[in-house]
Enzyme design. Structure first.
Site, PDB file in Angstrom:
ATOM      1  N   ARG A 154      78.692  43.904  41.430  1.00  0.00           N
ATOM      2  CA  ARG A 154      77.655  42.865  41.310  1.00  0.00           C
ATOM      3  C   ARG A 154      77.599  41.950  42.532  1.00  0.00           C
ATOM      4  NH1 ARG A 154      73.789  43.701  39.379  1.00  0.00           N
ATOM      5  NH2 ARG A 154      72.898  42.856  41.268  1.00  0.00           N
ATOM      6  N   LYS A 165      66.493  24.181  54.561  1.00  0.00           N
ATOM      7  CA  LYS A 165      66.185  24.291  53.123  1.00  0.00           C
ATOM      8  C   LYS A 165      66.809  25.567  52.559  1.00  0.00           C
ATOM      9  CE  LYS A 165      61.975  21.554  53.514  1.00  0.00           C
ATOM     10  NZ  LYS A 165      60.511  21.450  53.308  1.00  0.00           N
ATOM     11  N   LYS A 203      63.941  12.791  62.330  1.00  0.00           N
ATOM     12  CA  LYS A 203      62.917  13.018  61.332  1.00  0.00           C
ATOM     13  C   LYS A 203      62.216  11.701  60.956  1.00  0.00           C
ATOM     14  CE  LYS A 203      63.365  16.720  59.179  1.00  0.00           C
ATOM     15  NZ  LYS A 203      63.510  17.856  58.266  1.00  0.00           N
ATOM     16  N   GLU A 260      60.409  14.933  65.191  1.00  0.00           N
ATOM     17  CA  GLU A 260      59.324  15.324  64.293  1.00  0.00           C
ATOM     18  C   GLU A 260      58.257  14.230  64.345  1.00  0.00           C
ATOM     19  OE1 GLU A 260      60.878  16.504  60.297  1.00  0.00           O
ATOM     20  OE2 GLU A 260      59.520  14.948  59.577  1.00  0.00           O
ATOM     21  N   ASP A 320      54.530  17.880  62.521  1.00  0.00           N
ATOM     22  CA  ASP A 320      54.798  18.016  61.093  1.00  0.00           C
ATOM     23  C   ASP A 320      53.525  17.836  60.278  1.00  0.00           C
ATOM     24  OD1 ASP A 320      56.460  18.344  58.842  1.00  0.00           O
ATOM     25  OD2 ASP A 320      56.535  16.175  58.530  1.00  0.00           O
TER      26      ASP A 320
END
Lengths: 270, 270, 270, 270, 270, 270
Positions: D86, D123, D155, D184, D205
């Site tokens: 598995r 992410k 960011k 960004e 962005d």
């Protein structure tokens, strides 16, 4: 306590998660079911603290508890009390079992020889030595070496490989001046060789009580500051025969064959 | 085995490093000193393998050894044999102690009730459960739940928090369909409530042998596929009274109060 | 959360350390950008707590959030908010994606068969199973076995090695009485063999919906307490065809092919 | 692989231990069930090696597999094959899913703009980033920053805290000369401010494709060595519109919303 | 070596992965650039072994190397050699620096007092003590206590808390009989108090060489088996003044202020 | 701090446990004994916090301390103060040693070339790099790459394996667009080849100061945005000769051959 909780909880305490809502609070008491010398109260407290509950020690480690005595009270999320119950009790049961036997044997032997020490060995449960040694100390015993790194202890197989007691002790002189040197011997001859080669501690291994007692006297006479330890085949049923045969009596029994003490936890109705 | 070796070795096996040159080779035998059901032979082998020695199993886990039987032979660097000796013996002593008692009780009870199971509990030494449960299995016992995550077991404190047997079992239906649901009861009334609410396993906690036996009969009659377990206060000296009082007898004694079996390791002269 | 933070932070969050002074405080909101069943709110809170910030849950795990809903507010050192942002969102995105799909499929299937369960499998992301199973539960699904240790599940390769369904189930009787025994079968014949050999759960693997439905009826008739599960090739686009073909429908899709839900974090101007 | 195996195995693969004797040997093949770019073959091999089996790679990571292709053959203890199955498949399924989508999008975008890069983001699934980034690379994509420590990426929330693009980039000059500085931006004005303040990479962005394309041209004209990245709201269904709007297109989709590829393992009859 | 490699490699040796194909083999030599007492050769070998390369020791730890001497040769995957290079050299540089200075000071002091020991302290680099103590031993020095658990060492702050030398030594009698008891004193008076209270080792802290030498004589006369150690403010430039002022001279300098020895690795053209 | 405390404490601080009762409280001051740039104050605080004591920073990391300055005050259980003392001081001593030398060299070189950077290398103590790099930053230096994962740095052995500067840089283009590419060269010819092949940073390895200075001028003229670093054989006694020969001067000395700064802790009489 993290690793011990993980052992018991695994991927989750599924019973408690299903039956008890996360916001429910509770209180509980841990009670001794037998007379004992307590050990593991500190560890039991830490189990509950790690789970976000509050623990109050009612009877300290090293003191005597009677049947029915409340040892610890706990309060906080009911889930934490239920999830921590078994682990907390497991520490208490095993550690108090060890402390109680240690203390019992110590008291019996000191009636015969008030200065004698009862010591543990390295015959402990793998992974649990820290707690077993601590329980021995709480019972009044001597923990002996913690492991292979904190004192020199030359055993039978070492002597055989090194080629004799004298040669083994000579090589042991290479150790740091901060370490004591102990050697295990099986004959009178080797005991005297060890003494003369400067061992700090001579362990008489598997000697009968009378032989040990006689040799102990001779060794102390020849070098009073030497420490003499007896070990091998000593159990609760024969330990008193060795009480005046050495400075220290060590036995694996204290950590490998002790009966646990019974404790239980009751939650209060809310 | 790494963490267990680190517990014993700490910052170094100072005796062996001083007395034994790194290039010296050796062989050794581990011998049983008492009749026992062996457990821990696998673990003892792994201790030596981890230290770079070769171990050959002479008697397998789960078989009977007699005093004097060679269980394991080891060869490799003499340092590895000496450093691993104590840990290997500690596994063998404790695990064989458990397997031997388990088997002994099983044999006695099966004379009375050939289908009965003897099961362990979660009353194990913290950090060592894997090995204690394995020892129970090797002795022919049932390991029971490994921990809090692999079956639902509703205990007294859970029932009190949930507000009764019926309510507790109702909530337990929220569990995965892959899990069995067991519940611990202290009265006849609760036993029948549990049965009727669909528990897979009913544990009779702290019942005397006669009450347990009678109730066992009634419960099995009402729902034959239910499993009945007795637990609480069962020891080697009273277990036979429960032999025909349940499908399963569980007792903490197997893992918390067992006497270790004696083993020793002898290195061969080279 | 420690290990997950270490994965992202490595030797340091160099951007935040350069741009934000350690003493600066801040507050922030995490907002859902899509309608979803929430999962991971608890984990997101813990990320910030581990970094020394305070998190207040505004919408609980298991409830429905609409676009624009504030799910969590956070306050504390601005550095902690910035360093924890991505990890917190990663938990929320993936877990809510799983909970949302699970719930969606459950609602659709229960319209057809109100008692059916939707279950996950072990087809999870390595290292993240705990959270993926939890997300399935939060969506109303059944987590199924957590791993290889908490139920017996005999699969095709096991049957082949054991030499058939009957032999496999016979050996499975050696398991603890606390475990259920499930077996995966690919033919009608094997399904009946499994039933007769006492399997607790029979999984019909890769059956078409009509064959499964028919067989399900026959199996339940023969032994009502057996649990029947269908699995294999079930996806969101065909799951309703299986809704009344079993007690449980399990599909790997829930954890291995789900689209994440979008969330964002905004810091407040101070 | 140790920690991933422990997640699945827990306290033991109880099914395999009951059904398969330890000495039984076996062989097996892992086969692709869909056309894909392979990733995870290396990891699948390591799973089996860790369990003491031998794995032979038949199709390498980064190559294309067709339905029915044998990817890996494995031989050794039958228990190891069954216990590792598995986890090995879980690596292959998820990683090949990512590599396949990455490659598919790259091929489509490069038809429009042969020099464009497709990049991942942070992410990723917590704890599994190493493998998800590797899968992106195997599909021909750019892994982007691994974490918070290997490049400066300023960011929106950083800019707000720092008080603007210019101030943020000024502080970022305090970073090591070995690190690139990316920022960004959400407006044309900020993009030019970032360019003039010396950013190595400017990320546009949430720009629409036309706005991004126009701005990209202007930025590259003003400073040709700047790298322009577009991000935000990019999915498989709109990515081609951005193909000539930047040097790099980054999208979280690659690691958070990808469908797994199906693989299966079959053991050979012995 | 695993944790040390992870510190250096992080998420991957990106340079080597890009420049060197996985199948390329290589050989390399590590060469001393300065005369030194070698330490760390064993550790350097283990670095390469952990990475799957073969290492052959050409000059052993504890021996003298001259500039240009080949210390270790390595062969295997070129990637392993390149990835392990820096860590292997870091072990060699620091450990050989320590061994060389230790040996140099020992030789100088033994010209004056042939029986004197030069000892390290606990002033080591956090996390690296094992290797720094080993380097001291390889240079002929005494490692002293490894940590807080392997001998009693009563320092100034302990004495203050305990309320004086005598009281402190009295409490220290509670320690295991396997441990030596050392005490640090700052005055003649306290030195004699310590001697009379039975300290195994008396450390004269921050005594000038003449005062130390005089006191040393008096203490040894009064109790010949006591060990006298001097410590505090001892550096390479004043150590010879203490050579005949004690049995043991300990100085933190050996592990906290030593210059590293230069080594380099060259790969062979293939 | 946990792992570092475990290194020092092992199975227990036996001296403190014997001499100091658990309930005794105390306060202490840590004082600088030499003028220095402080580093490690944060780490020292964390040592005491981990042990349950309260630490108040009196002089911050990165500021200058004079002899006698109190750097940290600590209060809490006397046991915690005594057990944490050595580890806290070890952090301070080594880190402040590094920060002080770094700052000293930086000040000297900036008198000659106000824009020059002084950078560390990867020649750090295994396991302690995080703290050594931080100390360099606190002294005003540049930490350079943290490890093998955060920038491309092509060294002599890489170039040899790749077959030359041009080929190596070509392969390095395969790296992520987020990473800088640095290359180490030993000749003028290679320096220009590196420049023309697009290296972000050119490191002149083992050039004399005059050759380096001349080449630096030519390289910057040909491509002003390139960063030039000198390294190899640079020590405190020759670093000023390189001050205007590059943008960055890197030297291993900062982390491998620095003398520690002396600090001490005094407990207050209570």
């Amino acid at each position: 306590m993290g690793e011990y909780l993980r052992e018991d909880i695994g991927s989750g305490d599924i019973t408690t998660e299903l039956l008890v809502p996360p916001e429910q609070k509770g209180t509980a008491r841990i009670v001794a079911k037998e007379r004992c010398v307590l050990a593991g109260v500190l560890e039991a407290s830490e189990v509950f603290k790690e789970l976000g509950a509050k623990a109050v020690v009612k009877r300290k480690d090293g003191t005597v508890a009677k049947p029915g005595d409340i040892v610890l009270t706990v309060s906080g999320p009911a889930r934490s009390l239920l999830t921590g119950e078994r682990l907390a009790l497991n520490f208490l049961m095993r550690m108090s079992g060890i402390a109680t036997v240690t203390n019992h044997l110590l008291v019996r032997c000191r009636k015969i020889n008030p200065g004698v020490r009862i010591a543990a060995t390295r015959k402990t449960t793998p992974g649990f030595r820290e707690f077993e040694k601590r329980a021995v100390s709480l019972g009044g015993g001597d923990p002996h070496r913690f492991g292979l790194d904190d004192a020199i202890l030359i055993k039978d197989n070492h002597i055989m490989v090194a080629g004799g007691v004298k040669e083994a002790l000579k090589r042991a002189k290479g150790s740091s001046f901060t370490k004591k040197v102990e050697i295990e011997v099986e004959t009178r001859k080797d005991a005297f060789a060890a003494l003369d080669a400067g061992a700090d501690i001579v362990m008489l291994d598997n000697f009968g009580p009378d032989d040990a007692r006689a040799l102990y006297g001779e060794l102390k006479k020849r070098r009073p500051e030497v420490i003499v330890e007896v070990s091998g085949g000593i159990r609760p049923d024969n330990i008193e025969m060795y009480a005046d045969a050495a400075d220290v009596i060590s036995l694996g029994w204290l950590t490998h064959s002790v009966r646990s003490i019974d404790f239980s936890m009751s939650m209060d109705r809310t």
